[in-house]
Design a protein around this motif. Sequence first.
Motif, short mmCIF file in Angstrom:
data_model
loop_
_atom_site.label_atom_id
_atom_site.label_comp_id
_atom_site.label_asym_id
_atom_site.label_seq_id
_atom_site.Cartn_x
_atom_site.Cartn_y
_atom_site.Cartn_z
N MET A 39 0.82 -1.21 0.00
CA MET A 39 0.00 0.00 0.00
C MET A 39 0.85 1.26 0.00
O MET A 39 0.49 2.27 -0.61
CB MET A 39 -0.93 0.01 1.22
CG MET A 39 -2.05 -1.01 1.16
SD MET A 39 -3.14 -0.80 -0.28
CE MET A 39 -3.81 0.84 0.04
N PHE A 43 1.62 0.19 -4.62
CA PHE A 43 0.24 0.65 -4.78
C PHE A 43 -0.01 1.98 -4.08
O PHE A 43 -1.12 2.27 -3.63
CB PHE A 43 -0.74 -0.40 -4.25
CG PHE A 43 -0.68 -1.71 -4.97
CD1 PHE A 43 -0.55 -1.75 -6.36
CD2 PHE A 43 -0.72 -2.90 -4.27
CE1 PHE A 43 -0.49 -2.96 -7.03
CE2 PHE A 43 -0.65 -4.12 -4.93
CZ PHE A 43 -0.53 -4.15 -6.32
N SER A 44 1.05 2.78 -3.97
CA SER A 44 0.92 4.06 -3.26
C SER A 44 -0.09 4.99 -3.94
O SER A 44 -0.73 5.81 -3.27
CB SER A 44 2.29 4.75 -3.16
OG SER A 44 2.83 4.98 -4.46
N HIS A 45 -0.23 4.88 -5.27
CA HIS A 45 -1.21 5.72 -5.97
C HIS A 45 -2.63 5.37 -5.51
O HIS A 45 -3.48 6.27 -5.35
CB HIS A 45 -1.09 5.51 -7.48
CG HIS A 45 -1.33 4.10 -7.93
ND1 HIS A 45 -0.40 3.09 -7.73
CD2 HIS A 45 -2.39 3.52 -8.56
CE1 HIS A 45 -0.88 1.96 -8.23
NE2 HIS A 45 -2.09 2.19 -8.72
N LEU A 46 -2.88 4.09 -5.26
CA LEU A 46 -4.18 3.66 -4.75
C LEU A 46 -4.37 4.16 -3.32
O LEU A 46 -5.46 4.63 -2.95
CB LEU A 46 -4.29 2.14 -4.79
CG LEU A 46 -5.54 1.51 -4.19
CD1 LEU A 46 -6.79 1.98 -4.94
CD2 LEU A 46 -5.46 -0.01 -4.21
N PHE A 47 -3.30 4.08 -2.53
CA PHE A 47 -3.35 4.55 -1.15
C PHE A 47 -3.70 6.04 -1.09
O PHE A 47 -4.57 6.46 -0.32
CB PHE A 47 -2.00 4.29 -0.47
CG PHE A 47 -1.88 4.87 0.91
CD1 PHE A 47 -2.37 4.17 2.00
CD2 PHE A 47 -1.30 6.11 1.12
CE1 PHE A 47 -2.26 4.70 3.28
CE2 PHE A 47 -1.19 6.64 2.39
CZ PHE A 47 -1.67 5.94 3.47
N ASN A 49 -5.16 7.84 -3.37
CA ASN A 49 -6.52 8.05 -3.87
C ASN A 49 -7.56 7.78 -2.79
O ASN A 49 -8.52 8.55 -2.62
CB ASN A 49 -6.77 7.14 -5.08
CG ASN A 49 -8.06 7.49 -5.81
OD1 ASN A 49 -8.47 8.66 -5.85
ND2 ASN A 49 -8.72 6.50 -6.37
N ILE A 50 -7.34 6.70 -2.02
CA ILE A 50 -8.26 6.38 -0.93
C ILE A 50 -8.18 7.46 0.15
O ILE A 50 -9.20 7.93 0.67
CB ILE A 50 -7.93 5.01 -0.32
CG1 ILE A 50 -8.22 3.90 -1.34
CG2 ILE A 50 -8.72 4.77 0.96
CD1 ILE A 50 -7.77 2.53 -0.88
N ASN A 53 -9.74 10.85 -1.48
CA ASN A 53 -11.09 10.87 -2.04
C ASN A 53 -12.07 9.86 -1.45
O ASN A 53 -13.29 10.04 -1.57
CB ASN A 53 -11.02 10.63 -3.56
CG ASN A 53 -10.14 11.64 -4.26
OD1 ASN A 53 -10.29 12.85 -4.07
ND2 ASN A 53 -9.21 11.17 -5.08
N TYR A 54 -11.54 8.82 -0.84
CA TYR A 54 -12.42 7.77 -0.33
C TYR A 54 -12.03 7.39 1.10
O TYR A 54 -11.81 6.22 1.41
CB TYR A 54 -12.35 6.53 -1.24
CG TYR A 54 -12.70 6.81 -2.67
CD1 TYR A 54 -14.03 6.88 -3.09
CD2 TYR A 54 -11.70 7.01 -3.63
CE1 TYR A 54 -14.35 7.15 -4.41
CE2 TYR A 54 -12.01 7.28 -4.95
CZ TYR A 54 -13.34 7.34 -5.34
OH TYR A 54 -13.66 7.62 -6.65
N TYR A 58 -11.33 3.50 4.67
CA TYR A 58 -10.54 3.18 5.87
C TYR A 58 -11.46 2.94 7.06
O TYR A 58 -11.28 1.98 7.81
CB TYR A 58 -9.57 4.33 6.16
CG TYR A 58 -8.87 4.20 7.49
CD1 TYR A 58 -7.84 3.29 7.67
CD2 TYR A 58 -9.24 5.01 8.57
CE1 TYR A 58 -7.19 3.18 8.89
CE2 TYR A 58 -8.60 4.89 9.79
CZ TYR A 58 -7.58 3.98 9.94
OH TYR A 58 -6.95 3.86 11.15
#
Length: 229
Positions: A39, A43-47, A49-50, A53-54, A58
């Motif tokens: 994460m 996958f830091s870009h996904l982290f 983004n969450i 924006n999301y 969490y």
Amino acid sequence: MESNAIYTTSDAGLNRFFGKIYGLVGMGVGLSAVISYLMLGPFSHLFVNILMNYSWVYTAAIFVELALVFLASGAARKNTPAALPLFLVYSALNGFTLSFIIVQYTQATVFQAFISTAIVFFTMSLIGISVKRDLSGMAKFLMAALIGIIVASLVNIFLASGTMSFVISIISVLIFSGLIAYDNQMIKKVYYAMNGQVSDGWAVSMALSLYLDFINLFLNILRLFASRD
């Protein structure tokens, strides 16, 4: 998971039982570490983004974690095949939520906290295995203290007191260190009480307890190291 794993009531049988439990603890901690690394790395870009924006993801993961703990614990007590998969799913999800905490600290601080946690964990484990005194009374006190710490932590969310947070972390380290010793003593008690005929469910149940002890000890040591820095 439905069949019992039968050991002899010898030191060798007890050691195999301990080996199985600690193997599961290692799998859980390792899985959490890998997910956190993914994460915060590949996958830091996904982290991000969450995080940006999301953020509700969490929060939802925290509630799912709580549900998984109860489900895994219940499945382990019933010795069902679902116990081990639930434990591993919980460990993976915990790695996801831990990444949101770890990102606040430097890599050096996280590494130092992890090594310190491992040293404390194995030291208290050896104490729990070797001590002759029954630790049940201490465990009751520690559980009562843990409830008090949880309440104090909730109150401190509103107070945002750095001093109170520091004190809570110190007390928490002491609490979980004691619980590690107690849980290891419990492994011996369960083994001998069942004459070595311990089920896989018991192994998962004990591994879950030790995993939770390790993670909570790590988080509180991490906070102490960060406050020092």
